[in-house]
Design a protein around this motif. Structure first.
Motif, mmCIF file in Angstrom:
data_model
loop_
_atom_site.group_PDB
_atom_site.id
_atom_site.type_symbol
_atom_site.label_atom_id
_atom_site.label_comp_id
_atom_site.label_asym_id
_atom_site.label_seq_id
_atom_site.Cartn_x
_atom_site.Cartn_y
_atom_site.Cartn_z
ATOM 1 N N ALA A 29 0.833 -1.205 0.000
ATOM 2 C CA ALA A 29 0.000 0.000 0.000
ATOM 3 C C ALA A 29 0.870 1.258 0.000
ATOM 4 O O ALA A 29 0.570 2.223 -0.710
ATOM 5 C CB ALA A 29 -0.942 0.002 1.202
ATOM 6 N N LEU A 30 1.941 1.255 0.777
ATOM 7 C CA LEU A 30 2.850 2.396 0.793
ATOM 8 C C LEU A 30 3.498 2.588 -0.572
ATOM 9 O O LEU A 30 3.573 3.705 -1.087
ATOM 10 C CB LEU A 30 3.916 2.218 1.875
ATOM 11 N N GLU A 31 3.955 1.509 -1.173
ATOM 12 C CA GLU A 31 4.572 1.584 -2.504
ATOM 13 C C GLU A 31 3.584 2.109 -3.537
ATOM 14 O O GLU A 31 3.928 2.932 -4.385
ATOM 15 C CB GLU A 31 5.108 0.211 -2.922
ATOM 16 N N LEU A 32 2.336 1.642 -3.475
ATOM 17 C CA LEU A 32 1.311 2.121 -4.395
ATOM 18 C C LEU A 32 1.091 3.619 -4.215
ATOM 19 O O LEU A 32 0.982 4.356 -5.191
ATOM 20 C CB LEU A 32 0.008 1.358 -4.188
ATOM 21 N N SER A 33 1.037 4.072 -2.964
ATOM 22 C CA SER A 33 0.836 5.508 -2.729
ATOM 23 C C SER A 33 1.984 6.326 -3.302
ATOM 24 O O SER A 33 1.774 7.405 -3.844
ATOM 25 C CB SER A 33 0.648 5.797 -1.234
ATOM 26 N N LYS A 34 3.197 5.809 -3.209
ATOM 27 C CA LYS A 34 4.351 6.514 -3.780
ATOM 28 C C LYS A 34 4.260 6.570 -5.299
ATOM 29 O O LYS A 34 4.556 7.595 -5.906
ATOM 30 C CB LYS A 34 5.648 5.832 -3.349
ATOM 31 N N ARG A 35 3.853 5.477 -5.906
ATOM 32 C CA ARG A 35 3.739 5.451 -7.364
ATOM 33 C C ARG A 35 2.640 6.378 -7.865
ATOM 34 O O ARG A 35 2.775 7.012 -8.905
ATOM 35 C CB ARG A 35 3.465 4.028 -7.852
ATOM 36 N N LEU A 36 1.532 6.423 -7.119
ATOM 37 C CA LEU A 36 0.419 7.282 -7.526
ATOM 38 C C LEU A 36 0.717 8.764 -7.338
ATOM 39 O O LEU A 36 0.076 9.607 -7.950
ATOM 40 C CB LEU A 36 -0.847 6.915 -6.745
ATOM 41 N N SER A 37 1.668 9.068 -6.487
ATOM 42 C CA SER A 37 1.953 10.479 -6.196
ATOM 43 C C SER A 37 3.280 10.932 -6.804
ATOM 44 O O SER A 37 3.999 11.720 -6.206
ATOM 45 C CB SER A 37 1.936 10.711 -4.689
ATOM 46 N N LEU A 38 3.570 10.441 -7.996
ATOM 47 C CA LEU A 38 4.763 10.886 -8.695
ATOM 48 C C LEU A 38 4.726 12.396 -8.886
ATOM 49 O O LEU A 38 3.654 13.004 -8.921
ATOM 50 C CB LEU A 38 4.867 10.191 -10.059
ATOM 51 N N LYS A 39 5.870 12.987 -9.014
ATOM 52 C CA LYS A 39 5.988 14.450 -9.081
ATOM 53 C C LYS A 39 5.063 15.073 -10.129
ATOM 54 O O LYS A 39 4.446 16.098 -9.880
ATOM 55 C CB LYS A 39 7.433 14.838 -9.352
ATOM 56 N N ASP A 40 4.963 14.486 -11.296
ATOM 57 C CA ASP A 40 4.150 15.052 -12.372
ATOM 58 C C ASP A 40 2.711 14.561 -12.348
ATOM 59 O O ASP A 40 1.940 14.842 -13.252
ATOM 60 C CB ASP A 40 4.770 14.730 -13.731
ATOM 61 N N SER A 41 2.359 13.837 -11.312
ATOM 62 C CA SER A 41 1.041 13.239 -11.220
ATOM 63 C C SER A 41 -0.010 14.272 -10.846
ATOM 64 O O SER A 41 0.249 15.229 -10.126
ATOM 65 C CB SER A 41 1.064 12.131 -10.166
ATOM 66 N N ARG A 42 -1.233 14.056 -11.312
ATOM 67 C CA ARG A 42 -2.343 14.948 -10.981
ATOM 68 C C ARG A 42 -3.183 14.391 -9.846
ATOM 69 O O ARG A 42 -4.210 14.942 -9.507
ATOM 70 C CB ARG A 42 -3.231 15.152 -12.201
ATOM 71 N N GLU A 43 -2.753 13.295 -9.259
ATOM 72 C CA GLU A 43 -3.518 12.670 -8.187
ATOM 73 C C GLU A 43 -3.135 13.236 -6.819
ATOM 74 O O GLU A 43 -1.991 13.555 -6.572
ATOM 75 C CB GLU A 43 -3.310 11.148 -8.163
ATOM 76 N N ASN A 44 -4.129 13.335 -5.949
ATOM 77 C CA ASN A 44 -3.912 13.657 -4.548
ATOM 78 C C ASN A 44 -3.974 12.334 -3.804
ATOM 79 O O ASN A 44 -4.998 11.662 -3.832
ATOM 80 C CB ASN A 44 -4.998 14.610 -4.051
ATOM 81 N N VAL A 45 -2.866 11.938 -3.183
ATOM 82 C CA VAL A 45 -2.781 10.632 -2.540
ATOM 83 C C VAL A 45 -2.474 10.802 -1.059
ATOM 84 O O VAL A 45 -1.604 11.585 -0.687
ATOM 85 C CB VAL A 45 -1.666 9.766 -3.196
ATOM 86 N N GLN A 46 -3.198 10.069 -0.231
ATOM 87 C CA GLN A 46 -2.936 10.081 1.203
ATOM 88 C C GLN A 46 -2.824 8.635 1.671
ATOM 89 O O GLN A 46 -3.705 7.821 1.398
ATOM 90 C CB GLN A 46 -4.066 10.793 1.946
ATOM 91 N N PHE A 47 -1.719 8.320 2.341
ATOM 92 C CA PHE A 47 -1.495 6.998 2.903
ATOM 93 C C PHE A 47 -1.504 7.125 4.414
ATOM 94 O O PHE A 47 -0.839 7.995 4.972
ATOM 95 C CB PHE A 47 -0.156 6.414 2.435
ATOM 96 N N ASN A 48 -2.260 6.269 5.080
ATOM 97 C CA ASN A 48 -2.302 6.257 6.538
ATOM 98 C C ASN A 48 -2.124 4.834 7.048
ATOM 99 O O ASN A 48 -2.841 3.929 6.618
ATOM 100 C CB ASN A 48 -3.634 6.793 7.068
#
Length: 79
Positions: A29-48
């Motif tokens: 889950a942490l790895e997925l959150s990192k991938r989804l929040s790449l620098k050029d990404s338009r996604e807002n990702v929160q991992f808890n």
């Protein structure tokens, strides 16, 4: 972890006590959150990772956090 300010939002939450499970859920889950929040990404990702919570006990705090996350994102001017 909060990243991005895009139009798409993801909340990934896991219980801390699930970290020892052979599935590697927490790490995945942490790895997925990192991938989804790449620098050029338009996604807002929160991992808890919820401290002291397991597979079932994580539900109440996760639901609470998810509702606040969703409502905050839908209020004009809030990110």
């Amino acid at each position: 972890m909060n990243q991005g300010n895009g139009d798409i939002s993801f909340l990934l939450g896991v219980g801390e006590l699930e970290g020892t499970h052979k599935s590697g859920l927490n790490e995945n889950a942490l790895e997925l959150s990192k991938r989804l929040s790449l620098k050029d990404s338009r996604e807002n990702v929160q991992f808890n990772e919820f401290e002291g919570e397991g597979h079932l006990s994580v539900l109440p705090p996760l639901i609470n956090r998810a509702l606040r996350f969703a409502l905050k994102r839908n209020v004009t001017g809030k990110k």
